[in-house]
Design a protein around this motif. Structure first.
Motif, PDB file in Angstrom:
ATOM      1  N   MET A   1     -37.693  -5.286  36.549  1.00  0.00           N
ATOM      2  CA  MET A   1     -37.250  -6.654  36.300  1.00  0.00           C
ATOM      3  C   MET A   1     -37.013  -7.400  37.604  1.00  0.00           C
ATOM      4  O   MET A   1     -36.365  -6.881  38.502  1.00  0.00           O
ATOM      5  N   ARG A   2     -37.578  -8.590  37.686  1.00  0.00           N
ATOM      6  CA  ARG A   2     -37.512  -9.351  38.931  1.00  0.00           C
ATOM      7  C   ARG A   2     -36.190 -10.114  39.024  1.00  0.00           C
ATOM      8  O   ARG A   2     -35.813 -10.814  38.097  1.00  0.00           O
ATOM      9  N   PRO A   3     -35.486  -9.998  40.194  1.00  0.00           N
ATOM     10  CA  PRO A   3     -34.228 -10.745  40.351  1.00  0.00           C
ATOM     11  C   PRO A   3     -34.510 -12.249  40.496  1.00  0.00           C
ATOM     12  O   PRO A   3     -35.610 -12.644  40.875  1.00  0.00           O
ATOM     13  N   SER A   4     -33.514 -13.070  40.187  1.00  0.00           N
ATOM     14  CA  SER A   4     -33.716 -14.520  40.315  1.00  0.00           C
ATOM     15  C   SER A   4     -33.681 -14.913  41.795  1.00  0.00           C
ATOM     16  O   SER A   4     -33.141 -14.191  42.645  1.00  0.00           O
ATOM     17  N   ILE A   5     -34.241 -16.075  42.093  1.00  0.00           N
ATOM     18  CA  ILE A   5     -34.251 -16.580  43.475  1.00  0.00           C
ATOM     19  C   ILE A   5     -32.812 -16.755  43.970  1.00  0.00           C
ATOM     20  O   ILE A   5     -32.478 -16.400  45.104  1.00  0.00           O
ATOM     21  N   ASP A   6     -31.935 -17.292  43.084  1.00  0.00           N
ATOM     22  CA  ASP A   6     -30.521 -17.471  43.470  1.00  0.00           C
ATOM     23  C   ASP A   6     -29.882 -16.150  43.855  1.00  0.00           C
ATOM     24  O   ASP A   6     -29.098 -16.059  44.805  1.00  0.00           O
ATOM     25  N   GLN A   7     -30.229 -15.112  43.083  1.00  0.00           N
ATOM     26  CA  GLN A   7     -29.685 -13.779  43.356  1.00  0.00           C
ATOM     27  C   GLN A   7     -30.095 -13.316  44.767  1.00  0.00           C
ATOM     28  O   GLN A   7     -29.286 -12.779  45.526  1.00  0.00           O
ATOM     29  N   ILE A   8     -31.345 -13.565  45.120  1.00  0.00           N
ATOM     30  CA  ILE A   8     -31.828 -13.137  46.447  1.00  0.00           C
ATOM     31  C   ILE A   8     -31.109 -13.912  47.555  1.00  0.00           C
ATOM     32  O   ILE A   8     -30.694 -13.341  48.560  1.00  0.00           O
ATOM     33  N   TRP A   9     -30.922 -15.226  47.328  1.00  0.00           N
ATOM     34  CA  TRP A   9     -30.153 -16.014  48.318  1.00  0.00           C
ATOM     35  C   TRP A   9     -28.756 -15.418  48.484  1.00  0.00           C
ATOM     36  O   TRP A   9     -28.238 -15.331  49.604  1.00  0.00           O
ATOM     37  N   ASP A  10     -28.134 -15.025  47.357  1.00  0.00           N
ATOM     38  CA  ASP A  10     -26.789 -14.418  47.450  1.00  0.00           C
ATOM     39  C   ASP A  10     -26.829 -13.142  48.283  1.00  0.00           C
ATOM     40  O   ASP A  10     -25.952 -12.898  49.108  1.00  0.00           O
ATOM     41  N   GLY A  35     -39.066 -16.945  47.808  1.00  0.00           N
ATOM     42  CA  GLY A  35     -39.900 -17.127  46.621  1.00  0.00           C
ATOM     43  C   GLY A  35     -40.668 -15.864  46.291  1.00  0.00           C
ATOM     44  O   GLY A  35     -40.510 -14.836  46.970  1.00  0.00           O
ATOM     45  N   PHE A  36     -41.484 -15.950  45.256  1.00  0.00           N
ATOM     46  CA  PHE A  36     -42.323 -14.811  44.894  1.00  0.00           C
ATOM     47  C   PHE A  36     -43.791 -15.198  44.951  1.00  0.00           C
ATOM     48  O   PHE A  36     -44.167 -16.283  44.513  1.00  0.00           O
ATOM     49  N   ASP A  37     -44.591 -14.307  45.534  1.00  0.00           N
ATOM     50  CA  ASP A  37     -46.031 -14.458  45.501  1.00  0.00           C
ATOM     51  C   ASP A  37     -46.523 -13.269  44.680  1.00  0.00           C
ATOM     52  O   ASP A  37     -46.607 -12.159  45.186  1.00  0.00           O
ATOM     53  N   GLY A  38     -46.772 -13.496  43.361  1.00  0.00           N
ATOM     54  CA  GLY A  38     -47.031 -12.361  42.465  1.00  0.00           C
ATOM     55  C   GLY A  38     -45.752 -11.547  42.369  1.00  0.00           C
ATOM     56  O   GLY A  38     -44.683 -12.099  42.096  1.00  0.00           O
ATOM     57  N   ASP A  39     -45.812 -10.262  42.690  1.00  0.00           N
ATOM     58  CA  ASP A  39     -44.577  -9.468  42.649  1.00  0.00           C
ATOM     59  C   ASP A  39     -44.036  -9.203  44.062  1.00  0.00           C
ATOM     60  O   ASP A  39     -43.185  -8.345  44.267  1.00  0.00           O
ATOM     61  N   ARG A  67     -34.422  -4.165  50.277  1.00  0.00           N
ATOM     62  CA  ARG A  67     -34.828  -2.847  49.772  1.00  0.00           C
ATOM     63  C   ARG A  67     -33.659  -2.151  49.083  1.00  0.00           C
ATOM     64  O   ARG A  67     -33.808  -1.513  48.048  1.00  0.00           O
ATOM     65  N   GLU A  68     -32.497  -2.320  49.711  1.00  0.00           N
ATOM     66  CA  GLU A  68     -31.298  -1.687  49.156  1.00  0.00           C
ATOM     67  C   GLU A  68     -31.012  -2.201  47.744  1.00  0.00           C
ATOM     68  O   GLU A  68     -30.452  -1.503  46.912  1.00  0.00           O
ATOM     69  N   GLN A  69     -31.435  -3.467  47.492  1.00  0.00           N
ATOM     70  CA  GLN A  69     -31.232  -4.048  46.160  1.00  0.00           C
ATOM     71  C   GLN A  69     -32.374  -3.691  45.210  1.00  0.00           C
ATOM     72  O   GLN A  69     -32.449  -4.217  44.103  1.00  0.00           O
ATOM     73  N   GLY A  70     -33.279  -2.859  45.671  1.00  0.00           N
ATOM     74  CA  GLY A  70     -34.337  -2.377  44.791  1.00  0.00           C
ATOM     75  C   GLY A  70     -35.665  -3.110  44.898  1.00  0.00           C
ATOM     76  O   GLY A  70     -36.616  -2.786  44.190  1.00  0.00           O
ATOM     77  N   LEU A  71     -35.737  -4.123  45.778  1.00  0.00           N
ATOM     78  CA  LEU A  71     -37.028  -4.804  45.949  1.00  0.00           C
ATOM     79  C   LEU A  71     -37.939  -3.935  46.802  1.00  0.00           C
ATOM     80  O   LEU A  71     -37.523  -3.381  47.815  1.00  0.00           O
ATOM     81  N   GLU A  72     -39.190  -3.816  46.392  1.00  0.00           N
ATOM     82  CA  GLU A  72     -40.100  -2.951  47.148  1.00  0.00           C
ATOM     83  C   GLU A  72     -41.138  -3.726  47.944  1.00  0.00           C
ATOM     84  O   GLU A  72     -41.460  -3.373  49.074  1.00  0.00           O
ATOM     85  N   LYS A  73     -41.661  -4.787  47.335  1.00  0.00           N
ATOM     86  CA  LYS A  73     -42.690  -5.554  48.044  1.00  0.00           C
ATOM     87  C   LYS A  73     -42.043  -6.778  48.678  1.00  0.00           C
ATOM     88  O   LYS A  73     -41.624  -7.704  47.981  1.00  0.00           O
TER      89      LYS A  73
END
Lengths: 152, 252
Positions: A1-10, A35-39, A67-73
């Motif tokens: 599940m992709r996090p929201s943009i606001d979440q990433i800013w936080d 932002g997101f480019d695909g995944d 990465r620590e928040q689980g984002l890989e790409k």
């Protein structure tokens, strides 16, 4: 599940600047876009000074934090224009700087007051300081030297 | 066109690289701590600008060379910097005067480059011009302070000016590369900046109570096309490049 943009800013708002850890990268105003480019999560970063040695560390820390928040790409983009200006330091960032003992940038070109005793009786010691973004000033009342965040 | 752009980007990058290296030689040796920090920070900005110019130069050339490859693996005759920036530091006054003569040009050139038809060039210039404005503020102020200072500082600054001023004039020696870039609107003809540069320098020198020497650039070639360098450049490269020469491909 992709996090929201606001979440990433936080999340990025929790990443301290490597040289001035009192403020975050978001406070510093160097994160220009998320932002997101695909995944792939794309974070656009602008350098403070072209030769700032913290730039590569900043990129590493952004990647590590996400990465620590689980984002890989993750992709980091450098954006030179519009060039970073101290106007982009957030109000929260300015407050944190002052509390930390660094006078925040002022349009007049010099610090407004001593970050320690609030006196306005100040003198410039050197146009450069311990990092590219700072100058050295001294308070003529409490006699303490202090860093001033240069206005550019 | 790509060849001329590559050459021009080397000129921009090499000026910043060689001066940045020269200024960094003061690290730990400046007369007072504040000046030491100021010089090191100036060098750092210049090396940052070098990186932006040479990175783009490598892309334009299209042979896969990085900014580091261009900085550390070229020989003296491949460098395109003006002779002014490769001259030895001399005393502190000479270093500061050389810095001012370069900063004043760098700022005017970058301001003009902001209007380049090449987006990448204009973006780099926008970033670098802010730093250059700060540099010239400091080097100009220090030149005035030392020129209009004690008898000794005045004498040393006048000596430095007599040595360096003729070299500053090389900044305005132009060739077909400059003509091609100016025609394409990518980089202004240096000649178009000459009058404002000489006026600004003249005003600073007069405020510093110094006298401009009668001068012309006396060398029979220019560093800008690599046909002429002083004997000092090779010595700089032995210092700057020794690690990549002794341990090819070594990285942090």
């Amino acid at each position: 599940m992709r996090p929201s943009i606001d979440q990433i800013w936080d999340w990025l708002g929790e990443v301290p600047d490597p040289e001035i850890p009192a403020i975050s990268l978001v406070d510093l105003g160097i994160i220009r876009d998320v932002g997101f480019d695909g995944d792939t999560c794309v974070v656009t970063v602008t350098p403070t000074y072209s030769g700032c040695p913290a730039t590569s560390v900043i990129n590493m820390e952004i990647e590590a934090a996400l990465r620590e928040q689980g984002l890989e790409k993750i992709e980091l983009k450098r954006q030179l224009s519009p060039a970073w200006t101290t106007d982009w330091v957030s109000d929260a960032g300015r407050e944190k700087l002052e509390k930390y003992g660094i006078a925040p940038p002022q349009p007049a070109g010099g610090p407004e007051k001593c970050p320690i005793c609030a006196s306005t009786n100040l003198e410039l010691l050197s146009q450069f300081g311990s990092t590219p973004c700072k100058a050295q000033w001294r308070c003529k009342d409490c006699l303490e030297p202090f860093d001033y965040f240069k206005c550019i | 066109m790509a060849d001329a752009l590559f050459e021009s980007l080397l000129r921009l990058g090499d000026n910043a690289l060689i001066l940045g290296h020269r200024v960094s030689e003061w690290c730990g040796h400046a007369p007072v701590l504040e000046e030491d920090i100021a010089l090191a920070n100036t060098a750092l900005d210049l090396l940052g600008q070098t990186n932006l110019w040479l990175e783009y130069a490598g892309e334009v050339e299209g042979k896969g060379r990085s900014a580091d490859d261009l900085a550390f693996l070229r020989d003296a005759w491949d460098f395109r910097n003006v002779l002014l920036v490769e001259l030895p530091n001399g005393d502190f006054g000479q270093t500061i005067l050389r810095q001012y003569l370069y900063d004043q040009f760098n700022l005017m050139n970058l301001e003009a480059l902001k209007g380049s038809t090449d987006t990448r060039v204009s973006e780099i210039a926008e970033k670098a011009a802010k730093e250059a404005a700060y540099h010239v503020e400091r080097s100009r102020g220090t030149v005035v302070g030392l020129g209009d200072g004690t008898e000794e500082s005045h004498r040393r600054m006048q000596d430095a000016l007599n040595i360096l001023y003729p070299y500053a004039l090389e900044l305005f020696i132009t060739d077909e590369v400059d003509a091609e870039m100016a025609k394409a609107g990518i980089i202004p003809d240096p000649k178009s900046l000459e009058d404002t540069y000489l006026a600004a320098v003249g005003a600073t020198i007069s405020e510093a109570t110094l006298e401009l020497p009668q001068a012309h650039f006396g060398h029979r070639g220019s560093g800008r096309d690599g046909r002429m360098h002083t004997e000092h450049l090779g010595h700089i490269l032995t210092q700057m490049q020794w690690l990549q020469r002794a341990y090819p491909g070594q990285s942090w």
